[in-house]
Design a protein around this motif. Structure first.
Motif, PDB file in Angstrom:
ATOM      1  N   GLN A 380       0.799  -1.228   0.000  1.00 53.40           N
ATOM      2  CA  GLN A 380       0.000   0.000   0.000  1.00 53.40           C
ATOM      3  C   GLN A 380       0.836   1.286   0.000  1.00 53.40           C
ATOM      4  O   GLN A 380       0.327   2.370  -0.201  1.00 53.40           O
ATOM      5  N   VAL A 381       2.159   1.144   0.219  1.00 51.05           N
ATOM      6  CA  VAL A 381       3.015   2.338   0.160  1.00 51.05           C
ATOM      7  C   VAL A 381       3.465   2.478  -1.288  1.00 51.05           C
ATOM      8  O   VAL A 381       3.991   1.532  -1.864  1.00 51.05           O
ATOM      9  N   SER A 382       3.255   3.640  -1.858  1.00 52.34           N
ATOM     10  CA  SER A 382       3.558   3.788  -3.278  1.00 52.34           C
ATOM     11  C   SER A 382       4.950   4.360  -3.493  1.00 52.34           C
ATOM     12  O   SER A 382       5.285   5.419  -2.980  1.00 52.34           O
ATOM     13  N   THR A 383       5.773   3.628  -4.292  1.00 52.71           N
ATOM     14  CA  THR A 383       7.103   4.166  -4.631  1.00 52.71           C
ATOM     15  C   THR A 383       6.932   5.292  -5.655  1.00 52.71           C
ATOM     16  O   THR A 383       7.843   6.072  -5.883  1.00 52.71           O
ATOM     17  N   GLY A 384       5.733   5.341  -6.261  1.00 55.31           N
ATOM     18  CA  GLY A 384       5.481   6.369  -7.284  1.00 55.31           C
ATOM     19  C   GLY A 384       5.224   7.741  -6.672  1.00 55.31           C
ATOM     20  O   GLY A 384       5.337   8.758  -7.343  1.00 55.31           O
ATOM     21  N   ALA A 385       4.847   7.796  -5.412  1.00 51.79           N
ATOM     22  CA  ALA A 385       4.593   9.103  -4.780  1.00 51.79           C
ATOM     23  C   ALA A 385       5.920   9.624  -4.225  1.00 51.79           C
ATOM     24  O   ALA A 385       6.364   9.166  -3.178  1.00 51.79           O
ATOM     25  N   PRO A 386       6.571  10.561  -4.953  1.00 47.91           N
ATOM     26  CA  PRO A 386       7.952  10.923  -4.630  1.00 47.91           C
ATOM     27  C   PRO A 386       8.156  11.357  -3.181  1.00 47.91           C
ATOM     28  O   PRO A 386       9.097  10.922  -2.540  1.00 47.91           O
ATOM     29  N   HIS A 387       7.236  12.177  -2.657  1.00 46.65           N
ATOM     30  CA  HIS A 387       7.466  12.700  -1.305  1.00 46.65           C
ATOM     31  C   HIS A 387       7.399  11.600  -0.261  1.00 46.65           C
ATOM     32  O   HIS A 387       8.230  11.495   0.610  1.00 46.65           O
ATOM     33  N   GLN A 388       6.365  10.755  -0.432  1.00 43.06           N
ATOM     34  CA  GLN A 388       6.154   9.666   0.518  1.00 43.06           C
ATOM     35  C   GLN A 388       7.369   8.721   0.494  1.00 43.06           C
ATOM     36  O   GLN A 388       7.898   8.339   1.539  1.00 43.06           O
ATOM     37  N   ALA A 389       7.812   8.397  -0.715  1.00 41.00           N
ATOM     38  CA  ALA A 389       8.926   7.465  -0.848  1.00 41.00           C
ATOM     39  C   ALA A 389      10.221   8.065  -0.293  1.00 41.00           C
ATOM     40  O   ALA A 389      10.976   7.396   0.413  1.00 41.00           O
ATOM     41  N   GLU A 390      10.446   9.317  -0.608  1.00 40.27           N
ATOM     42  CA  GLU A 390      11.680   9.967  -0.150  1.00 40.27           C
ATOM     43  C   GLU A 390      11.702  10.068   1.377  1.00 40.27           C
ATOM     44  O   GLU A 390      12.720   9.817   2.024  1.00 40.27           O
ATOM     45  N   PHE A 391      10.558  10.393   1.922  1.00 36.19           N
ATOM     46  CA  PHE A 391      10.445  10.509   3.374  1.00 36.19           C
ATOM     47  C   PHE A 391      10.758   9.160   4.035  1.00 36.19           C
ATOM     48  O   PHE A 391      11.534   9.073   4.988  1.00 36.19           O
ATOM     49  N   LEU A 392      10.172   8.111   3.466  1.00 39.33           N
ATOM     50  CA  LEU A 392      10.373   6.769   4.020  1.00 39.33           C
ATOM     51  C   LEU A 392      11.833   6.335   3.887  1.00 39.33           C
ATOM     52  O   LEU A 392      12.420   5.782   4.821  1.00 39.33           O
ATOM     53  N   GLN A 393      12.400   6.628   2.740  1.00 41.53           N
ATOM     54  CA  GLN A 393      13.790   6.227   2.500  1.00 41.53           C
ATOM     55  C   GLN A 393      14.712   6.913   3.520  1.00 41.53           C
ATOM     56  O   GLN A 393      15.591   6.282   4.100  1.00 41.53           O
ATOM     57  N   LYS A 394      14.470   8.211   3.758  1.00 49.87           N
ATOM     58  CA  LYS A 394      15.303   8.956   4.727  1.00 49.87           C
ATOM     59  C   LYS A 394      15.109   8.397   6.132  1.00 49.87           C
ATOM     60  O   LYS A 394      16.048   8.301   6.926  1.00 49.87           O
ATOM     61  N   GLU A 403      21.348   2.669  14.585  1.00 50.68           N
ATOM     62  CA  GLU A 403      21.603   1.362  15.190  1.00 50.68           C
ATOM     63  C   GLU A 403      23.005   0.837  14.874  1.00 50.68           C
ATOM     64  O   GLU A 403      23.717   0.363  15.742  1.00 50.68           O
ATOM     65  N   ILE A 404      23.402   0.963  13.591  1.00 46.37           N
ATOM     66  CA  ILE A 404      24.653   0.297  13.217  1.00 46.37           C
ATOM     67  C   ILE A 404      25.830   1.260  13.091  1.00 46.37           C
ATOM     68  O   ILE A 404      26.951   0.833  12.832  1.00 46.37           O
ATOM     69  N   THR A 405      25.575   2.527  13.252  1.00 41.61           N
ATOM     70  CA  THR A 405      26.578   3.600  13.189  1.00 41.61           C
ATOM     71  C   THR A 405      27.301   3.688  11.834  1.00 41.61           C
ATOM     72  O   THR A 405      28.351   4.310  11.731  1.00 41.61           O
ATOM     73  N   VAL A 406      26.725   3.084  10.828  1.00 43.34           N
ATOM     74  CA  VAL A 406      27.256   3.256   9.465  1.00 43.34           C
ATOM     75  C   VAL A 406      26.095   3.831   8.672  1.00 43.34           C
ATOM     76  O   VAL A 406      24.958   3.404   8.855  1.00 43.34           O
ATOM     77  N   ASN A 407      26.390   4.791   7.811  1.00 44.36           N
ATOM     78  CA  ASN A 407      25.305   5.414   7.064  1.00 44.36           C
ATOM     79  C   ASN A 407      25.114   4.686   5.733  1.00 44.36           C
ATOM     80  O   ASN A 407      25.925   4.826   4.840  1.00 44.36           O
ATOM     81  N   PRO A 408      24.039   3.919   5.595  1.00 37.73           N
ATOM     82  CA  PRO A 408      23.899   3.144   4.358  1.00 37.73           C
ATOM     83  C   PRO A 408      23.139   3.918   3.286  1.00 37.73           C
ATOM     84  O   PRO A 408      22.381   4.840   3.593  1.00 37.73           O
ATOM     85  N   GLU A 409      23.333   3.503   2.035  1.00 39.11           N
ATOM     86  CA  GLU A 409      22.456   4.001   0.984  1.00 39.11           C
ATOM     87  C   GLU A 409      21.241   3.075   1.007  1.00 39.11           C
ATOM     88  O   GLU A 409      21.393   1.861   1.202  1.00 39.11           O
ATOM     89  N   VAL A 410      20.058   3.637   0.850  1.00 35.59           N
ATOM     90  CA  VAL A 410      18.850   2.803   0.906  1.00 35.59           C
ATOM     91  C   VAL A 410      18.067   2.959  -0.389  1.00 35.59           C
ATOM     92  O   VAL A 410      17.835   4.075  -0.846  1.00 35.59           O
ATOM     93  N   THR A 411      17.682   1.835  -0.994  1.00 37.52           N
ATOM     94  CA  THR A 411      16.829   1.896  -2.188  1.00 37.52           C
ATOM     95  C   THR A 411      15.556   1.125  -1.893  1.00 37.52           C
ATOM     96  O   THR A 411      15.612  -0.002  -1.390  1.00 37.52           O
ATOM     97  N   LEU A 412      14.428   1.756  -2.180  1.00 31.83           N
ATOM     98  CA  LEU A 412      13.143   1.098  -1.928  1.00 31.83           C
ATOM     99  C   LEU A 412      12.671   0.376  -3.186  1.00 31.83           C
ATOM    100  O   LEU A 412      12.791   0.914  -4.285  1.00 31.83           O
ATOM    101  N   VAL A 413      12.148  -0.817  -2.998  1.00 35.41           N
ATOM    102  CA  VAL A 413      11.547  -1.534  -4.126  1.00 35.41           C
ATOM    103  C   VAL A 413      10.165  -2.036  -3.703  1.00 35.41           C
ATOM    104  O   VAL A 413       9.862  -2.111  -2.508  1.00 35.41           O
ATOM    105  N   GLY A 414       9.338  -2.374  -4.697  1.00 35.34           N
ATOM    106  CA  GLY A 414       7.964  -2.801  -4.400  1.00 35.34           C
ATOM    107  C   GLY A 414       7.920  -4.131  -3.650  1.00 35.34           C
ATOM    108  O   GLY A 414       8.912  -4.860  -3.589  1.00 35.34           O
ATOM    109  N   ALA A 415       6.747  -4.422  -3.103  1.00 36.33           N
ATOM    110  CA  ALA A 415       6.567  -5.667  -2.341  1.00 36.33           C
ATOM    111  C   ALA A 415       6.883  -6.883  -3.201  1.00 36.33           C
ATOM    112  O   ALA A 415       6.479  -6.947  -4.362  1.00 36.33           O
TER     113      ALA A 415
END
Ligand code: ADP
Ligand code: ZN
Length: 437
Positions: A380-394, A403-415
């Motif tokens: 139900q979370v849309s990767t197509g909605a840029p603001h929602q996705a960007e907010f979630l990714q951040k 938690e891990i003290t390393v800053n990872p790059e995060v990429t969201l993909v669909g279910a």
């Protein structure tokens, strides 16, 4: 379900002093048996050990490692006449060449019985319909639970893994109440059910799942319980000890009782080999106490855990192992920081918008390690909605960094967009050495 119901009441409730007495007796029989193999004959001979006077002397016994098993493949650890071997199993080879484990008839019977003990402890009964979705064959997961379930008297469906639509069809036709499944596969199955519009609550009759064979966080367990509407019990084992049946959760679901009439348990510091007190995390070391064909002394499992210090509400006197954190060799070192994949999983699965799967990739960039995490998100979370996705990714990035003290790059993909492995989940891809090839 009554809490005071046991498969073998006397042994499950045996007072610790008597349990220790039994352990010493069985340990000495095991030492005597093991001394028939050239490996132990030399190792025990060097230390002049023929038997122990007290359990406090166990640390004098030599360790056995996976490498020792490989070096003496195939018959180097066999303690009986080959004619007495009824079956062989082989570990799945997750971390290198496979090793082989032999069983006599008595070994198989004992294993089936402790497996039935485990299943009964979790609340399974002869009236249950049990669908076994673990691999049959050399892997011990399938046959291990199969024999235990039949011993208990459940209607056992040996379906094996995969073919999810058929799994669901069987569940509906035969009103399956209990399943044995890899945690990663349970989540995939849940995804398919929701895609097909099947409600576990209304359309299925599942009440319990036995999950194990791969590390999984508490958060994954909760997700499985919620998505499939059942109780999930953690099951731990390894081929070298027999397979599943070594440690299992009771209905309290607070750690896995390890059968101390069958295995002598130690936790050691993986670097120094020193034995650690209960409650402290280290490497699990196990000694078989009843095995005939291939007894092993102080086998280094490489699995990291600790022994729970509080007694269990179920009354069993056999101590409990905490959830396995991973193997010693699962630890990732990223720019000098030690991280276990399960720590990443815990953070991800606590975030409600995160789906059921993820991948961890590590690369080298400008001499620095780079951590990149691919995360499936809920349908139900849309990767197509840029603001929602960007907010979630951040948000995911910040929680992981916390938690891990390393800053990872995060990429969201669909279910359900990430590839799932056929057997045990493979979620870590370390590309750092690939460039040198
Ligand atoms: P392989 O060593 O090739 O994977 P096995 O099939 O014997 O072969 O797997 C045993 C290993 O699986 C254990 O040593 C442990 O690392 C992992 N494992 C088994 N059960 C669990 C569990 N409940 N939680 C976490 N890890 C588990
Ligand atoms: Zn208990």
């Amino acid at each position: 379900m009554a809490h005071d119901s046991y498969w073998e009441k006397e042994i499950e409730l045996l007072p610790r002093t008597e349990l220790n007495k039994l352990q010493l007796e069985r340990l000495n029989t095991t030492i005597e048996r093991a001394a028939h193999t050239p490996f132990y004959k030399t190792r025990l001979g060097k230390r002049n050990i023929t038997s122990l006077k007290s359990l406090r002397q166990v640390h004098e016994l030599p360790f056995t490692t996976k490498q020792d098993l490989r070096d003496h493949f195939p018959f180097g650890f066999l303690c009986v006449n080959p004619k007495q071997i009824l079956r062989l199993h082989s570990s799945s080879g997750t971390t290198g060449n496979p090793t082989v484990v032999f069983h006599t008839r008595q070994d198989i019977d004992t294993w089936s019985n402790i497996m039935a003990r485990c299943l009964y402890m979790s609340g399974a009964r002869a009236t249950d319909v049990f669908q076994n979705m673990m691999g049959y064959g050399l892997f011990t997961g399938g046959l291990g639970l199969h024999y235990g379930a039949e011993k208990l008297g459940m209607l056992t469906i040996p379906i094996g893994p995969g073919n999810s639509k058929r799994q669901i069809w069987f569940m509906r036709q035969f009103k399956t109440t209990a399943i044995h499944v890899l945690p990663s596969y349970a989540l995939r199955l849940a995804g398919l059910l929701s895609e097909m519009g099947i409600s576990p609550q209304k359309d299925l009759t599942l009440r319990m799942a036995f999950i194990g064979a791969e590390p999984h966080s508490r958060e994954i367990r909760l997700k499985i319980e919620e998505l499939l509407q059942l109780k999930a019990y953690n099951s731990y084992g390894l081929s070298e000890m027999c397979g599943p049946g070594v440690a299992f959760e009771c209905q309290a679901q607070s750690g896995m009782h390890i059968w101390e009439d069958q295995f002598f348990v130690e936790i050691i510091d993986p670097d120094s080999g020193e034995v650690m007190p209960d409650g402290e995390q280290g490497e699990l070391v196990l000694t078989t106490l009843t095995r005939e064909a291939m007894p092993l002394l102080r086998y280094r499992t490489r699995d990291l855990t600790c022994i729970e210090t509080t007694p269990c509400s179920c009354g069993r006197t056999h101590r409990r192992l905490a959830r396995i954190k991973g193997r010693t060799d699962d630890m990732l070192i990223i720019n000098g920081v030690n991280i276990f994949p399960i720590q990443i999983e815990q953070v991800l699965m606590r975030i409600p918008e995160v789906g059921t799967n993820y991948e961890i990739h590590i690369d080298k960039e400008n001499y620095m390690d780079k951590l990149h995490i691919w995360v499936e998100i809920e349908r139900q979370v849309s990767t197509g909605a840029p603001h929602q996705a960007e907010f979630l990714q951040k948000k995911i990035q910040a929680e992981l960094a916390g938690e891990i003290t390393v800053n990872p790059e995060v990429t969201l993909v669909g279910a359900y967009n990430l590839q799932a492995a056929d057997g045990k989940a493979v979620r870590v891809f370390d590309h750092r050495n690939e460039e040198n090839k």
